[in-house]
Design an enzyme around this catalytic site. Structure first.
Site, PDB file in Angstrom:
ATOM      1  N   ASP A  28       0.853  -1.192   0.000  1.00 32.12           N
ATOM      2  CA  ASP A  28       0.000   0.000   0.000  1.00 32.12           C
ATOM      3  C   ASP A  28       0.889   1.242   0.000  1.00 32.12           C
ATOM      4  OD1 ASP A  28      -3.192   0.599   1.069  1.00 32.12           O
ATOM      5  OD2 ASP A  28      -1.745   2.231   1.188  1.00 32.12           O
ATOM      6  N   HIS A  44     -11.394  -6.678 -13.297  1.00 30.98           N
ATOM      7  CA  HIS A  44     -11.965  -5.545 -12.556  1.00 30.98           C
ATOM      8  C   HIS A  44     -13.308  -5.927 -11.951  1.00 30.98           C
ATOM      9  CE1 HIS A  44     -12.622  -1.363 -11.385  1.00 30.98           C
ATOM     10  NE2 HIS A  44     -13.890  -1.684 -11.561  1.00 30.98           N
ATOM     11  N   ASN A  82     -12.824  -2.835   2.340  1.00 31.04           N
ATOM     12  CA  ASN A  82     -13.776  -1.753   2.528  1.00 31.04           C
ATOM     13  C   ASN A  82     -14.776  -1.782   1.378  1.00 31.04           C
ATOM     14  OD1 ASN A  82     -12.420  -0.813   4.833  1.00 31.04           O
ATOM     15  ND2 ASN A  82     -10.999   0.374   3.596  1.00 31.04           N
ATOM     16  N   HIS A  93     -11.971  -0.738  -6.997  1.00 33.89           N
ATOM     17  CA  HIS A  93     -11.518  -2.025  -7.552  1.00 33.89           C
ATOM     18  C   HIS A  93     -11.296  -2.903  -6.331  1.00 33.89           C
ATOM     19  CE1 HIS A  93      -8.885  -4.322 -10.667  1.00 33.89           C
ATOM     20  NE2 HIS A  93      -8.884  -5.063  -9.560  1.00 33.89           N
ATOM     21  N   HIS A  95     -10.257  -4.831  -3.347  1.00 32.13           N
ATOM     22  CA  HIS A  95      -8.926  -5.071  -2.793  1.00 32.13           C
ATOM     23  C   HIS A  95      -9.053  -5.474  -1.332  1.00 32.13           C
ATOM     24  CE1 HIS A  95      -9.914  -0.781  -2.345  1.00 32.13           C
ATOM     25  NE2 HIS A  95      -9.217  -0.795  -1.226  1.00 32.13           N
ATOM     26  N   HIS A  97      -6.990  -5.438   2.153  1.00 32.43           N
ATOM     27  CA  HIS A  97      -5.858  -4.941   2.923  1.00 32.43           C
ATOM     28  C   HIS A  97      -5.369  -6.093   3.806  1.00 32.43           C
ATOM     29  CE1 HIS A  97      -6.683  -0.524   2.318  1.00 32.43           C
ATOM     30  NE2 HIS A  97      -7.907  -0.975   2.104  1.00 32.43           N
TER      31      HIS A  97
HETATM   32  P1  DGP Z   1      -9.632   1.864   0.396  1.00 36.19           P
HETATM   33  O1  DGP Z   1      -9.954   3.022   1.297  1.00 36.19           O
HETATM   34  O2  DGP Z   1      -9.978   0.561   1.020  1.00 36.19           O
HETATM   35  O3  DGP Z   1     -10.222   2.025  -0.989  1.00 36.19           O
HETATM   36  O4  DGP Z   1      -8.054   1.869   0.271  1.00 36.19           O
HETATM   37  C1  DGP Z   1      -7.353   2.165  -0.890  1.00 36.19           C
HETATM   38  C2  DGP Z   1      -5.891   1.992  -0.586  1.00 36.19           C
HETATM   39  O5  DGP Z   1      -5.193   2.040  -1.798  1.00 36.19           O
HETATM   40  C3  DGP Z   1      -5.302   3.077   0.325  1.00 36.19           C
HETATM   41  O6  DGP Z   1      -4.829   2.462   1.520  1.00 36.19           O
HETATM   42  C4  DGP Z   1      -4.170   3.670  -0.471  1.00 36.19           C
HETATM   43  C5  DGP Z   1      -3.954   2.673  -1.584  1.00 36.19           C
HETATM   44  N1  DGP Z   1      -3.580   3.268  -2.849  1.00 36.19           N
HETATM   45  C6  DGP Z   1      -4.253   4.209  -3.541  1.00 36.19           C
HETATM   46  N2  DGP Z   1      -3.620   4.516  -4.677  1.00 36.19           N
HETATM   47  C7  DGP Z   1      -2.506   3.734  -4.709  1.00 36.19           C
HETATM   48  C8  DGP Z   1      -1.445   3.590  -5.653  1.00 36.19           C
HETATM   49  O7  DGP Z   1      -1.369   4.233  -6.697  1.00 36.19           O
HETATM   50  N3  DGP Z   1      -0.474   2.695  -5.337  1.00 36.19           N
HETATM   51  C9  DGP Z   1      -0.519   1.949  -4.197  1.00 36.19           C
HETATM   52  N4  DGP Z   1       0.473   1.098  -3.986  1.00 36.19           N
HETATM   53  N5  DGP Z   1      -1.502   2.058  -3.300  1.00 36.19           N
HETATM   54  C10 DGP Z   1      -2.488   2.940  -3.553  1.00 36.19           C
END
Ligand code: DGP
Length: 118
Positions: A28, A44, A82, A93, A95, A97
């Site tokens: 992240d 997706h 989330n 998309h 994901h 954590h």
């Molecule tokens: P959420 O709130 O669950 O949608 O978390 C999205 C997560 O994605 C957040 O913790 C930051 C991460 N994130 C957003 N953009 C990028 C990116 O371009 N690269 C990476 N590695 N993480 C990203």
């Protein structure tokens, strides 16, 4: 195209942990624990609300493999996805954590009365 699809296509760089034909895991960008990895399907899917059970079957194994790869499978970890506005989902998309590498806290999740629905 969404930001995670661009990461899958290598249009945006990321720090990749593990990858196979169907899934990708990367650090992240804004870590909230010593280990904070995101695991995503390459297809997706907007969120957990829309994901087919057949994808989750292999997603589960992939998340377990990420935990092993990060060496947190024995010490313990947390998996969170989330969903939507109240779930505070920023990237649309699917994901997961994966947090670990330290004892995680379990404190308040919202300012609402947690007993209001009981
Ligand atoms: P959420 O709130 O669950 O949608 O978390 C999205 C997560 O994605 C957040 O913790 C930051 C991460 N994130 C957003 N953009 C990028 C990116 O371009 N690269 C990476 N590695 N993480 C990203």
């Amino acid at each position: 195209m969404c930001i995670f699809c661009k990461i899958i296509n290598r249009e945006i760089p990321s720090n990749i942990i593990l990858e196979n034909e169907d899934f990708l895991a990367f650090h992240d960008i804004n870590p909230k624990a010593p280990v904070h990895v995101l695991a995503i399907p390459k297809v997706h899917v907007d969120s957990f609300n829309e994901v087919a059970p057949e994808i989750m079957k292999n997603m589960t194994k992939f998340i377990q493999d990420v935990a092993k790869e990060m060496n947190i499978d024995k010490s313990g970890y947390r998996v969170i996805t989330n969903v939507g506005e109240n779930g505070a989902q920023e990237v649309k998309h699917l994901h997961f954590h994966i947090f670990g590498g330290a004892k995680l806290s379990w404190s308040h999740l919202s300012d609402a009365n947690p007993k209001s629905m009981i």
